[in-house]
Design a protein around this motif. Structure first.
Motif, PDB file in Angstrom:
ATOM      1  N   GLY A  67       0.797  -1.214   0.000  1.00 28.09           N
ATOM      2  CA  GLY A  67       0.000   0.000   0.000  1.00 28.09           C
ATOM      3  C   GLY A  67       0.827   1.260   0.000  1.00 28.09           C
ATOM      4  O   GLY A  67       2.017   1.260   0.321  1.00 28.09           O
ATOM      5  N   GLY A  68       0.182   2.352  -0.384  1.00 26.65           N
ATOM      6  CA  GLY A  68       0.841   3.656  -0.357  1.00 26.65           C
ATOM      7  C   GLY A  68       1.775   3.916  -1.507  1.00 26.65           C
ATOM      8  O   GLY A  68       2.707   4.718  -1.376  1.00 26.65           O
ATOM      9  N   LEU A  69       1.537   3.274  -2.683  1.00 24.65           N
ATOM     10  CA  LEU A  69       2.411   3.486  -3.846  1.00 24.65           C
ATOM     11  C   LEU A  69       1.712   4.245  -4.965  1.00 24.65           C
ATOM     12  O   LEU A  69       2.265   4.387  -6.050  1.00 24.65           O
ATOM     13  CB  LEU A  69       2.897   2.140  -4.397  1.00 24.65           C
ATOM     14  CG  LEU A  69       3.616   1.194  -3.432  1.00 24.65           C
ATOM     15  CD1 LEU A  69       4.180   0.003  -4.197  1.00 24.65           C
ATOM     16  CD2 LEU A  69       4.713   1.906  -2.676  1.00 24.65           C
ATOM     17  N   ASP A  75      -0.180   8.719  -0.579  1.00 24.66           N
ATOM     18  CA  ASP A  75       0.597   7.529  -0.961  1.00 24.66           C
ATOM     19  C   ASP A  75       2.069   7.839  -0.716  1.00 24.66           C
ATOM     20  O   ASP A  75       2.775   8.348  -1.582  1.00 24.66           O
ATOM     21  CB  ASP A  75       0.349   7.177  -2.433  1.00 24.66           C
ATOM     22  CG  ASP A  75      -1.067   6.682  -2.680  1.00 24.66           C
ATOM     23  OD1 ASP A  75      -1.516   5.806  -1.920  1.00 24.66           O
ATOM     24  OD2 ASP A  75      -1.720   7.168  -3.612  1.00 24.66           O
ATOM     25  N   LEU A  76       2.524   7.502   0.495  1.00 23.05           N
ATOM     26  CA  LEU A  76       3.816   8.030   0.948  1.00 23.05           C
ATOM     27  C   LEU A  76       4.827   6.955   1.326  1.00 23.05           C
ATOM     28  O   LEU A  76       5.870   7.268   1.902  1.00 23.05           O
ATOM     29  CB  LEU A  76       3.572   8.956   2.158  1.00 23.05           C
ATOM     30  CG  LEU A  76       2.573   8.455   3.227  1.00 23.05           C
ATOM     31  CD1 LEU A  76       3.159   7.412   4.142  1.00 23.05           C
ATOM     32  CD2 LEU A  76       2.048   9.640   4.029  1.00 23.05           C
ATOM     33  N   THR A  77       4.546   5.699   1.020  1.00 20.49           N
ATOM     34  CA  THR A  77       5.438   4.634   1.476  1.00 20.49           C
ATOM     35  C   THR A  77       6.849   4.785   0.903  1.00 20.49           C
ATOM     36  O   THR A  77       7.847   4.664   1.630  1.00 20.49           O
ATOM     37  CB  THR A  77       4.860   3.253   1.106  1.00 20.49           C
ATOM     38  OG1 THR A  77       3.517   3.160   1.603  1.00 20.49           O
ATOM     39  CG2 THR A  77       5.686   2.136   1.713  1.00 20.49           C
ATOM     40  N   LYS A  78       6.953   5.025  -0.404  1.00 24.28           N
ATOM     41  CA  LYS A  78       8.277   5.191  -1.015  1.00 24.28           C
ATOM     42  C   LYS A  78       9.011   6.398  -0.445  1.00 24.28           C
ATOM     43  O   LYS A  78      10.216   6.343  -0.183  1.00 24.28           O
ATOM     44  CB  LYS A  78       8.147   5.337  -2.535  1.00 24.28           C
ATOM     45  CG  LYS A  78       7.744   4.073  -3.270  1.00 24.28           C
ATOM     46  CD  LYS A  78       7.594   4.355  -4.760  1.00 24.28           C
ATOM     47  CE  LYS A  78       7.086   3.135  -5.494  1.00 24.28           C
ATOM     48  NZ  LYS A  78       6.811   3.412  -6.923  1.00 24.28           N
ATOM     49  N   ASP A  79       8.268   7.487  -0.230  1.00 22.99           N
ATOM     50  CA  ASP A  79       8.900   8.706   0.280  1.00 22.99           C
ATOM     51  C   ASP A  79       9.495   8.468   1.669  1.00 22.99           C
ATOM     52  O   ASP A  79      10.621   8.897   1.955  1.00 22.99           O
ATOM     53  CB  ASP A  79       7.869   9.838   0.351  1.00 22.99           C
ATOM     54  CG  ASP A  79       7.189  10.092  -0.976  1.00 22.99           C
ATOM     55  OD1 ASP A  79       7.508  11.094  -1.624  1.00 22.99           O
ATOM     56  OD2 ASP A  79       6.332   9.262  -1.354  1.00 22.99           O
ATOM     57  N   VAL A  80       8.731   7.806   2.522  1.00 22.71           N
ATOM     58  CA  VAL A  80       9.192   7.575   3.889  1.00 22.71           C
ATOM     59  C   VAL A  80      10.399   6.651   3.913  1.00 22.71           C
ATOM     60  O   VAL A  80      11.386   6.901   4.620  1.00 22.71           O
ATOM     61  CB  VAL A  80       8.050   6.995   4.750  1.00 22.71           C
ATOM     62  CG1 VAL A  80       8.569   6.539   6.110  1.00 22.71           C
ATOM     63  CG2 VAL A  80       6.946   8.041   4.928  1.00 22.71           C
ATOM     64  N   LEU A  81      10.355   5.569   3.129  1.00 24.04           N
ATOM     65  CA  LEU A  81      11.494   4.649   3.118  1.00 24.04           C
ATOM     66  C   LEU A  81      12.724   5.313   2.498  1.00 24.04           C
ATOM     67  O   LEU A  81      13.856   5.124   2.985  1.00 24.04           O
ATOM     68  CB  LEU A  81      11.149   3.373   2.353  1.00 24.04           C
ATOM     69  CG  LEU A  81      12.249   2.307   2.359  1.00 24.04           C
ATOM     70  CD1 LEU A  81      12.567   1.849   3.780  1.00 24.04           C
ATOM     71  CD2 LEU A  81      11.874   1.099   1.486  1.00 24.04           C
ATOM     72  N   ALA A  82      12.535   6.096   1.439  1.00 22.52           N
ATOM     73  CA  ALA A  82      13.662   6.788   0.809  1.00 22.52           C
ATOM     74  C   ALA A  82      14.351   7.724   1.807  1.00 22.52           C
ATOM     75  O   ALA A  82      15.592   7.766   1.908  1.00 22.52           O
ATOM     76  CB  ALA A  82      13.177   7.575  -0.404  1.00 22.52           C
ATOM     77  N   GLU A  83      13.549   8.456   2.577  1.00 23.68           N
ATOM     78  CA  GLU A  83      14.118   9.356   3.585  1.00 23.68           C
ATOM     79  C   GLU A  83      14.844   8.564   4.662  1.00 23.68           C
ATOM     80  O   GLU A  83      15.937   8.952   5.095  1.00 23.68           O
ATOM     81  CB  GLU A  83      13.002  10.193   4.208  1.00 23.68           C
ATOM     82  CG  GLU A  83      13.484  11.160   5.280  1.00 23.68           C
ATOM     83  CD  GLU A  83      12.348  11.917   5.943  1.00 23.68           C
ATOM     84  OE1 GLU A  83      12.563  12.436   7.048  1.00 23.68           O
ATOM     85  OE2 GLU A  83      11.241  11.967   5.359  1.00 23.68           O
ATOM     86  N   ARG A  84      14.251   7.452   5.080  1.00 23.84           N
ATOM     87  CA  ARG A  84      14.848   6.662   6.154  1.00 23.84           C
ATOM     88  C   ARG A  84      16.187   6.063   5.728  1.00 23.84           C
ATOM     89  O   ARG A  84      17.129   5.968   6.533  1.00 23.84           O
ATOM     90  CB  ARG A  84      13.881   5.556   6.587  1.00 23.84           C
ATOM     91  CG  ARG A  84      14.403   4.733   7.750  1.00 23.84           C
ATOM     92  CD  ARG A  84      13.305   3.963   8.451  1.00 23.84           C
ATOM     93  NE  ARG A  84      13.837   3.304   9.642  1.00 23.84           N
ATOM     94  CZ  ARG A  84      14.040   3.889  10.802  1.00 23.84           C
ATOM     95  NH1 ARG A  84      13.753   5.170  10.944  1.00 23.84           N
ATOM     96  NH2 ARG A  84      14.533   3.226  11.839  1.00 23.84           N
ATOM     97  N   LEU A  85      16.275   5.649   4.470  1.00 25.14           N
ATOM     98  CA  LEU A  85      17.512   5.027   3.986  1.00 25.14           C
ATOM     99  C   LEU A  85      18.482   6.041   3.386  1.00 25.14           C
ATOM    100  O   LEU A  85      19.594   5.673   2.986  1.00 25.14           O
ATOM    101  CB  LEU A  85      17.179   3.950   2.947  1.00 25.14           C
ATOM    102  CG  LEU A  85      16.280   2.788   3.425  1.00 25.14           C
ATOM    103  CD1 LEU A  85      16.142   1.747   2.319  1.00 25.14           C
ATOM    104  CD2 LEU A  85      16.833   2.149   4.692  1.00 25.14           C
ATOM    105  N   GLY A  86      18.067   7.300   3.299  1.00 28.03           N
ATOM    106  CA  GLY A  86      18.938   8.330   2.746  1.00 28.03           C
ATOM    107  C   GLY A  86      19.164   8.163   1.253  1.00 28.03           C
ATOM    108  O   GLY A  86      20.258   8.450   0.750  1.00 28.03           O
TER     109      GLY A  86
END
Length: 415
Positions: A67-69, A75-86
């Protein structure tokens, strides 16, 4: 490998949709030796999703998000993971080309927000979406692996099956897959079954023994980790033999099927037919039987004889059983027997089953809620009557009664 599933979507928390993705993914992971120990549901909120990811990273090596794609701001799943992993979000050009073509062929303007569906984390593996537009992502960083999948099952399932699953296999080391065998029981409650097998359950190692119940039936799941299915089933066999030696009289199948399906197969294989007469279950037994495709080859039909008048008129139940101060009444072993025998004759069938009882919420004829009588009659065996007592709501008693009727019929079929 330990995994955690994170389902993203406020609609899941509100109960607007069911998280069927978790069931599918858990089964698929178990089949390849990945242990899913936790499932999390989080709303469309970046801070809470960050917290969910942090918790998952503390206890799992593989984190699968669904979800969230999509194209909208929530739809923020990619954004949050991208920020978390830099990592930056970049456009996957094949996905973008597919999307551009999709809108052009329909002569629809593609708004800028749709570009989000073609974005992926820099340095990750893009997972193709063959049934939609939002691509998935697979990436490993700092000893943790992440998979992002779309929420709609029609998109998630083929993406996981065709692209995510091979990627997971490529990062696995020596995990052995899990294999399971289902043992299905009827006519015995979960607590009684567990009591009979308590020492086996307490001493379990590999294979494991897990009982769980639905209304009217109980399942034992034997599970073993092995290189092949044959090896796993060989490990299960001694445990299964001990279970059968103790409660085998209630075991109706060694696969995940309902008792009505087993009865249908037996009747069809032996070219026999069945009819049913129901009172307190109100047609539920007939509904269970007719839910099976092809049931018309064995099921002649059912009579819902709810009133005494219909019991007498349609089934030939003698009036002296139903009316009068000394009469046993509609809820009695005598009436259950007469219903089954009357139906057997009138329907010209090989087997007839009857149910009469008190489903509640109030007593009837001075008889308590939950008292039910069953009649089983056949052309080649002496008719029998069974008395049972059930508890629970009206709906629960009706379902337990219908399932129990199937169990008593099954016992006669296998005799």
């Amino acid at each position: 490998m330990k995994a955690e599933l994170i389902a993203v979507g406020t609609e899941l928390l509100l109960g607007q949709i069911v998280n069927s993705n978790a069931q599918y993914l858990s089964r698929q992971c178990a089949a390849i030796g990945v242990d899913v120990y936790f499932q999390t549901v989080v709303g469309d909120n970046p801070d809470r999703l960050k917290q969910a990811l942090a918790i998952a990273e503390s206890r799992a090596e593989l984190i699968i998000c669904t979800g969230g794609l999509g194209p909208t701001l929530d739809d923020l799943t990619k954004d949050v993971l991208a920020e978390r992993l830099g990592r930056a979000l970049v456009v996957d050009q094949p996905a973008m080309d597919k999307m551009t073509k999709f809108f052009a062929e329909r002569n629809v303007v593609m708004v800028a927000s749709n570009t989000r569906q073609a974005m992926t984390l820099e340095g990750s593996v893009s997972l193709t979406n063959d049934t939609g537009l939002a691509i998935g992502t697979a990436v490993t960083q700092d000893g943790k692996s992440y998979i992002l999948l779309p929420g709609p099952p029609k998109e998630m399932i083929p993406m996981f099956r065709d692209y995510a699953l091979p990627w997971i296999r490529s990062i696995m080391t020596d995990e052995l897959p899990l294999f399971s065998k289902m043992l299905k029981f009827a006519g015995i409650g979960e607590s009684n079954l567990e009591h009979a097998l308590l020492d086996l359950i307490q001493e379990q190692t590999d294979p494991t023994i897990a009982p769980y119940a639905k209304e009217g039936e109980v399942t034992i799941r034997l599970t073993s980790r092995a290189a092949t299915e044959d090896e796993a089933f060989s490990k299960m066999e001694p445990v299964k033999a001990k279970i059968v030696s103790r409660v085998g009289e209630y075991l109706y199948a060694e696969e995940d099927v309902t008792i009505e399906e087993v009865i249908f197969r037996k009747l069809k294989d032996n070219k026999k037919t069945l009819a049913v007469a129901e009172s307190c279950t109100g047609g539920l037994l007939s509904d269970l039987l007719t839910a099976i495709p092809g049931s018309s080859t064995v099921f002649k039909g059912g009579v819902v004889s709810y009133s005494n008048e219909l019991k007498a008129a349609f089934l030939g139940v003698p009036a002296e059983l139903l009316e009068g101060v000394e009469a046993p009444g509609a809820v009695s072993s005598e009436t259950a027997l007469a219903m089954a025998q009357g139906l057997l004759e009138r329907a010209e069938t090989d087997y007839a089953v009857s149910i009469t009882g008190v489903a509640g919420p109030d007593p009837s004829e001075g008889k308590p809620v939950g008292l039910v009588y069953f009649g089983v009659a056949s052309m080649n065996a002496q008719a029998e009557v069974i008395e049972a007592r059930f508890n629970g709501s009206r709906e629960t008693i009706k379902l337990k009664a219908a399932k129990s009727a199937l169990y008593y019929l099954w016992k006669q079929l296998k005799a």
